[in-house]
Write a protein that holds these residues in place. Sequence first.
Motif, PDB file in Angstrom:
ATOM      1  N   SER A  51       0.835  -1.207   0.000  1.00 55.93           N
ATOM      2  CA  SER A  51       0.000   0.000   0.000  1.00 55.93           C
ATOM      3  C   SER A  51       0.868   1.255   0.000  1.00 55.93           C
ATOM      4  CB  SER A  51      -0.914   0.027   1.233  1.00 55.93           C
ATOM      5  OG  SER A  51      -1.844  -1.027   1.179  1.00 55.93           O
ATOM      6  N   ASP A 172      -5.908  -0.832  -4.745  1.00 50.32           N
ATOM      7  CA  ASP A 172      -5.271  -1.468  -3.591  1.00 50.32           C
ATOM      8  C   ASP A 172      -6.228  -2.487  -2.971  1.00 50.32           C
ATOM      9  OD1 ASP A 172      -3.628  -2.153  -1.554  1.00 50.32           O
ATOM     10  OD2 ASP A 172      -3.609  -0.183  -0.583  1.00 50.32           O
ATOM     11  N   GLU A 173      -6.023  -3.737  -3.262  1.00 54.57           N
ATOM     12  CA  GLU A 173      -6.906  -4.809  -2.797  1.00 54.57           C
ATOM     13  C   GLU A 173      -8.380  -4.423  -2.958  1.00 54.57           C
ATOM     14  OE1 GLU A 173      -5.722  -7.153   0.524  1.00 54.57           O
ATOM     15  OE2 GLU A 173      -3.798  -6.151   0.705  1.00 54.57           O
TER      16      GLU A 173
END
Length: 232
Positions: A51, A172-173
């Motif tokens: 991240s 991000d995910e």
Amino acid sequence: MTDNGILLKGINIKRVFKTGKEKLKVLKGIDITIERGMIHTIVGPSGAGKSTLLHILGGLDRPTEGKVMLDGNSLYDFRDEELAKIRNKKIGFIFQFHHLLSEFSALENVMLPSSIDGISSKKASEKAKNLLTEVGLSDRIDHKPNELSGGEKQRVAVARALINNPSVIFADEPTGNLDSKNSDMLLSMLLELNRKGGITLVIVTHNVGIANRIGNIIRMEDGKILGVENDV
Ligand SMILES: Nc1ncnc2c1ncn2[C@@H]1O[C@H](COP(=O)(O)OP(=O)(O)O)[C@@H](O)[C@H]1O
Ligand SMILES: [Mg+2]
């Protein structure tokens, strides 16, 4: 930068977080190349720095050392205001938690990034409606985030990321909180954007399957890149 195939480059990126007296070296000299029109998948264990790297590449967090070159410009040589403008124009972000504003409708959330760009609100509203239709939410435009399911919220986030026609989307995910059906739907949507619209994607995900056919898999561990697998 002369190479048209390269959209973005991270050069020797280091990030140190100071908490109290401690210094946490989270990124330890990352070199990464993001190629135009390609899908790049970043994988690695929790805490690896994925991240943090995404935020730095996406203009959201200044590195302690190193450079990010976007379209030939060194991003962090710009002051915050200018940086925000560039980011708003060229970069779309999709977070694990949708980051939608709860007071605003789906339509208003999608329109928000466009208002900074000086487009008329009529145009922005039309465009936002089209995008929400594209992500299958034409009948949800007036809903507030808490009136939407998890999958729907993420689809609003996709539409918001697209409003300014960015060159690249960082995700991000994005499916981290979705069930497998909604995950598949969201990932297919992102793949379509790449396949049809040629948008560059950088995705942190545990679902490596998506990168198996197209793109690179970048493996991270302990603040470093272990390797890049090319699956093209
Ligand atoms: N703002 C911050 N302040 C202090 N430590 C942080 C901060 N952001 C992240 N970290 C730490 O950096 C490490 C990497 O975090 P992160 O980039 O979120 O990893 P990942 O996304 O791979 O799980 C973790 O140990 C995390 O606790
Ligand atoms: Mg993370």
